[in-house]
Design a protein around this motif. Structure first.
Motif, PDB file in Angstrom:
ATOM      1  N   PRO A   1       4.295  -2.902  -6.897  1.00 22.28           N
ATOM      2  CA  PRO A   1       5.468  -3.168  -6.066  1.00 22.28           C
ATOM      3  C   PRO A   1       5.190  -2.909  -4.591  1.00 22.28           C
ATOM      4  N   LEU A   2       5.791  -3.754  -3.747  1.00 22.12           N
ATOM      5  CA  LEU A   2       5.652  -3.602  -2.303  1.00 22.12           C
ATOM      6  C   LEU A   2       6.920  -2.979  -1.736  1.00 22.12           C
ATOM      7  N   THR A   3       6.776  -2.153  -0.722  1.00 16.69           N
ATOM      8  CA  THR A   3       7.933  -1.552  -0.072  1.00 16.69           C
ATOM      9  C   THR A   3       8.577  -2.590   0.837  1.00 16.69           C
ATOM     10  N   PRO A   4       9.850  -2.359   1.261  1.00 16.47           N
ATOM     11  CA  PRO A   4      10.525  -3.319   2.128  1.00 16.47           C
ATOM     12  C   PRO A   4       9.757  -3.630   3.411  1.00 16.47           C
ATOM     13  N   CYS A   5       8.926  -2.701   3.877  1.00 22.05           N
ATOM     14  CA  CYS A   5       8.174  -2.955   5.105  1.00 22.05           C
ATOM     15  C   CYS A   5       6.822  -3.599   4.801  1.00 22.05           C
ATOM     16  N   GLY A   6       6.581  -3.947   3.528  1.00 23.19           N
ATOM     17  CA  GLY A   6       5.367  -4.668   3.181  1.00 23.19           C
ATOM     18  C   GLY A   6       4.247  -3.836   2.606  1.00 23.19           C
ATOM     19  N   GLY A   7       4.357  -2.527   2.647  1.00 23.23           N
ATOM     20  CA  GLY A   7       3.307  -1.684   2.100  1.00 23.23           C
ATOM     21  C   GLY A   7       3.533  -1.408   0.628  1.00 23.23           C
ATOM     22  N   ALA A   8       2.481  -1.064  -0.066  1.00 22.31           N
ATOM     23  CA  ALA A   8       2.595  -0.729  -1.488  1.00 22.31           C
ATOM     24  C   ALA A   8       3.243   0.636  -1.629  1.00 22.31           C
ATOM     25  N   GLY A   9       4.034   0.795  -2.681  1.00 21.92           N
ATOM     26  CA  GLY A   9       4.685   2.072  -2.900  1.00 21.92           C
ATOM     27  C   GLY A   9       5.083   2.233  -4.350  1.00 21.92           C
ATOM     28  N   GLU A  10       5.599   3.398  -4.680  1.00 16.40           N
ATOM     29  CA  GLU A  10       6.000   3.685  -6.045  1.00 16.40           C
ATOM     30  C   GLU A  10       7.246   4.547  -6.014  1.00 16.40           C
ATOM     31  N   SER A  11       8.202   4.254  -6.908  1.00 13.19           N
ATOM     32  CA  SER A  11       9.421   5.034  -7.001  1.00 13.19           C
ATOM     33  C   SER A  11      10.059   4.789  -8.360  1.00 13.19           C
TER      34      SER A  11
ATOM     35  N   ALA B   1      20.634  -2.583  -3.532  1.00 18.33           N
ATOM     36  CA  ALA B   1      20.097  -3.300  -2.371  1.00 18.33           C
ATOM     37  C   ALA B   1      18.595  -3.060  -2.237  1.00 18.33           C
ATOM     38  N   GLU B   2      18.141  -1.838  -2.492  1.00 18.78           N
ATOM     39  CA  GLU B   2      16.706  -1.538  -2.416  1.00 18.78           C
ATOM     40  C   GLU B   2      15.932  -2.271  -3.508  1.00 18.78           C
ATOM     41  N   ARG B   3      16.501  -2.327  -4.732  1.00 18.21           N
ATOM     42  CA  ARG B   3      15.833  -3.048  -5.824  1.00 18.21           C
ATOM     43  C   ARG B   3      15.730  -4.534  -5.522  1.00 18.21           C
ATOM     44  N   MET B   4      16.740  -5.096  -4.839  1.00 22.47           N
ATOM     45  CA  MET B   4      16.703  -6.515  -4.483  1.00 22.47           C
ATOM     46  C   MET B   4      15.589  -6.823  -3.489  1.00 22.47           C
ATOM     47  N   GLY B   5      15.116  -5.823  -2.778  1.00 21.76           N
ATOM     48  CA  GLY B   5      14.062  -6.016  -1.788  1.00 21.76           C
ATOM     49  C   GLY B   5      12.662  -5.782  -2.318  1.00 21.76           C
ATOM     50  N   LEU B   6      12.522  -5.552  -3.627  1.00 25.00           N
ATOM     51  CA  LEU B   6      11.198  -5.299  -4.201  1.00 25.00           C
ATOM     52  C   LEU B   6      10.516  -6.599  -4.616  1.00 25.00           C
ATOM     53  N   PHE B   7       9.253  -6.711  -4.276  1.00 25.63           N
ATOM     54  CA  PHE B   7       8.463  -7.893  -4.613  1.00 25.63           C
ATOM     55  C   PHE B   7       7.101  -7.440  -5.144  1.00 25.63           C
ATOM     56  N   VAL B   8       6.478  -8.291  -5.948  1.00 27.50           N
ATOM     57  CA  VAL B   8       5.109  -8.042  -6.386  1.00 27.50           C
ATOM     58  C   VAL B   8       4.239  -9.172  -5.875  1.00 27.50           C
ATOM     59  N   ASP B   9       2.959  -8.893  -5.722  1.00 26.33           N
ATOM     60  CA  ASP B   9       2.008  -9.884  -5.263  1.00 26.33           C
ATOM     61  C   ASP B   9       1.528 -10.671  -6.481  1.00 26.33           C
ATOM     62  N   GLY B  10       2.116 -11.858  -6.713  1.00 23.73           N
ATOM     63  CA  GLY B  10       1.775 -12.678  -7.870  1.00 23.73           C
ATOM     64  C   GLY B  10       0.699 -13.699  -7.553  1.00 23.73           C
ATOM     65  N   GLU B  11       0.393 -14.537  -8.536  1.00 27.59           N
ATOM     66  CA  GLU B  11      -0.643 -15.564  -8.365  1.00 27.59           C
ATOM     67  C   GLU B  11      -0.338 -16.519  -7.223  1.00 27.59           C
ATOM     68  N   ASP B  12       0.946 -16.822  -7.020  1.00 30.27           N
ATOM     69  CA  ASP B  12       1.341 -17.766  -5.973  1.00 30.27           C
ATOM     70  C   ASP B  12       1.935 -17.075  -4.755  1.00 30.27           C
ATOM     71  N   GLY B  13       1.646 -15.806  -4.573  1.00 29.83           N
ATOM     72  CA  GLY B  13       2.185 -15.058  -3.439  1.00 29.83           C
ATOM     73  C   GLY B  13       3.231 -14.061  -3.898  1.00 29.83           C
ATOM     74  N   LEU B  14       4.073 -13.621  -2.973  1.00 34.34           N
ATOM     75  CA  LEU B  14       5.077 -12.610  -3.296  1.00 34.34           C
ATOM     76  C   LEU B  14       6.130 -13.186  -4.235  1.00 34.34           C
ATOM     77  N   GLU B  15       6.505 -12.387  -5.246  1.00 28.79           N
ATOM     78  CA  GLU B  15       7.518 -12.777  -6.216  1.00 28.79           C
ATOM     79  C   GLU B  15       8.529 -11.645  -6.344  1.00 28.79           C
ATOM     80  N   PRO B  16       9.829 -11.972  -6.408  1.00 35.34           N
ATOM     81  CA  PRO B  16      10.841 -10.922  -6.591  1.00 35.34           C
ATOM     82  C   PRO B  16      10.661 -10.241  -7.931  1.00 35.34           C
TER      83      PRO B  16
END
Length: 98
Positions: free
Chosen positions: A6-16, A24-39
């Motif tokens: 998971p990426l943090t809202p500012c783009g860095g990797a993080g864990e929580s 609202a924070e969960r809605m801002g989480l993305f993972v780096d998938g095969e085609d780029g960032l994915e919610p």
């Protein structure tokens, strides 16, 4: 290669723990998938962005109303589906362990 971390809202990797994050924070989480960032959210809009809780609850309400108007009285909520899915997973796991 995607990391699925998971990426943090500012783009860095993080864990929580997800339970500690607001909706609202969960809605801002993305993972780096095969085609780029994915919610990371399950319910997405037509533009593939996370859908707010009130919106997907309304989708289920409208679908239930459409079904009822067509004949059978049907009522479903996202919570009902979540519990049904959990029960099916538990049933499969129990059946497979015997």
């Amino acid at each position: 290669m995607p990391s699925n971390e998971p990426l943090t809202p500012c783009g860095g990797a993080g864990e929580s723990a997800l339970g500690r994050l607001t909706a609202a924070e969960r809605m801002g989480l993305f993972v780096d998938g095969e085609d780029g960032l994915e919610p990371t959210m399950l319910w997405l809009t037509e533009s593939d962005l996370p859908m707010a809780y009130a919106s997907w609850t309304k989708v289920f309400e409208r679908a239930s109303n459409c079904c009822t108007a067509a004949g059978p009285e049907v009522f479903a909520t996202p919570k009902m589906l979540r519990h049904s899915a959990a029960l099916r997973m538990l049933s499969r796991r129990t059946a497979g362990s015997g």
